[in-house]
Design a protein around this motif. Structure first.
Motif, PDB file in Angstrom:
ATOM      1  N   SER A 247       0.812  -1.220   0.000  1.00  0.00           N
ATOM      2  CA  SER A 247       0.000   0.000   0.000  1.00  0.00           C
ATOM      3  C   SER A 247       0.845   1.270   0.000  1.00  0.00           C
ATOM      4  N   GLU A 248       2.154   1.154   0.258  1.00  0.00           N
ATOM      5  CA  GLU A 248       3.007   2.339   0.266  1.00  0.00           C
ATOM      6  C   GLU A 248       3.226   2.871  -1.150  1.00  0.00           C
ATOM      7  N   ARG A 249       3.524   4.149  -1.263  1.00  0.00           N
ATOM      8  CA  ARG A 249       3.769   4.788  -2.561  1.00  0.00           C
ATOM      9  C   ARG A 249       5.233   4.572  -2.941  1.00  0.00           C
ATOM     10  N   TRP A 250       5.529   3.400  -3.425  1.00  0.00           N
ATOM     11  CA  TRP A 250       6.911   3.034  -3.718  1.00  0.00           C
ATOM     12  C   TRP A 250       7.435   3.755  -4.951  1.00  0.00           C
ATOM     13  N   THR A 251       8.700   4.173  -4.842  1.00  0.00           N
ATOM     14  CA  THR A 251       9.432   4.725  -5.977  1.00  0.00           C
ATOM     15  C   THR A 251      10.682   3.880  -6.173  1.00  0.00           C
TER      16      THR A 251
END
Length: 313
Positions: free
Chosen positions: A223-227
């Motif tokens: 659910s994290e906004r991974w980059t």
């Protein structure tokens, strides 16, 4: 939430539940007809052997110590010899998921262990139910049939467990179900380890010392906004090195892989849960339902709501 690797997550959608045929000792000539329609069937040969006859006409020999995983819902056979099907013989049918199924821990054909002539074949068979759609990604990673030799020590242990379950003592069915779940995990892990470049990319990545920390972090917290930079930080390398190495090992760039995983997970959630589009969007790493819906339609050529309507029973 506890971390879960991709294989564990995929296996969570496929279990052995009351689908065990154990304690089977067969005298040639014989055949077993599998008509379950199960997505996966496992056959462990404790003694003797036979030949799997697959729907496409392919044949696969199995012998003592072999565990075979068959990936097909179509009817297939296991026989002592390929020619047996065209000759008079004893035929058994395994249909554990039919309305009148009796595939619990029991003797197959009433033949018991012990004091059997040389050449008797002893088997444990498990047919696996699918729970929703999460298992489909696992099935896509497998060949129609795979065979792993587990060795005589494992066979002896399985034989003892099967004999105990056949006594129908309290908990025997649960024992065999969990035994088959354990055997499936072990067999698939062994096959993936030996498959080399044929193993799915997510499995190869977990074995890579650079990629493993990043993949574990992503699959634990999707659910994290991974980059790319955040993933590289998890692996302790530069962004450029991580991106180059990821593409080399996994066959596509990091964000492409992440998007594919998120779309696969979104499909499972849309099909198997009552969660709202907004809730699913957040759980797979999108800030809002609009952004998620646009991405889903771009990659699946259908909106999330239309996909749900078509894939929900």
């Amino acid at each position: 939430m506890a971390a879960m690797d991709p294989l564990s997550a995929l296996l969570g959608g496929i279990r052995a539940e009351g689908s065990v045929v154990s304690h089977a000792v067969l005298e040639a000539p014989w055949s077993i007809r599998f008509v379950d329609g199960a997505p996966l069937t496992m056959v462990s040969v404790l003694r003797g052997g036979g030949t799997l006859l697959l729907p496409d006409g392919a044949e696969q020999a199995v012998g003592v110590g072999d565990t075979a995983i068959v990936r097909t819902p179509e009817t297939f056979h296991l026989a002592d010899h390929p020619a047996t099907l065209d000759r008079p013989h004893v035929e058994y049918e395994i249909a554990c998921f039919t309305a009148d199924a009796e595939c619990t821990a029991q003797d197959l054909g009433g033949i018991r262990w012990g004091n059997e002539p040389d050449g008797a074949t002893a088997l444990i068979v498990g047919a696996y139910r699918a729970s929703g759609h999460r298992h489909e990604r696992l099935l896509r990673a497998l060949p129609p049939v795979l065979v792993i030799n587990e060795g005589t020590e494992v066979c002896a242990w399985l034989e003892t467990a099967a004999a105990d379950a056949a006594l129908r003592s309290p908990g025997s069915q649960a024992l065999m179900d969990r035994l088959l779940d354990w055997a499936l995990v072990c067999t698939l892990r062994t096959w993936f380890d030996r498959a080399g470049p044929e193993a799915p990319d997510w499995y190869r990545g977990l074995a890579d010392p650079i990629l493993a920390p990043a993949l574990e972090a992503f699959h634990a917290r999707p659910s994290e906004r991974w980059t790319v930079e955040a993933l590289a930080t998890e692996s302790g390398v530069s962004r450029a090195l991580f991106a180059k190495h990821f593409t080399k090992v996994m066959g596509r760039p990091p964000l492409t892989y992440l998007t594919e995983c998120r779309m696969d997970e979104a499909e499972a959630l849309l099909s198997d849960t009552d969660s709202s589009i907004a809730q699913i969007a957040k759980s797979v790493g999108y800030a809002d339902a609009f952004g998620f819906s646009a991405a889903f339609k771009r990659h699946r050529d259908v909106s999330p709501s239309a996909f749900r309507a078509h894939n929900t029973p």
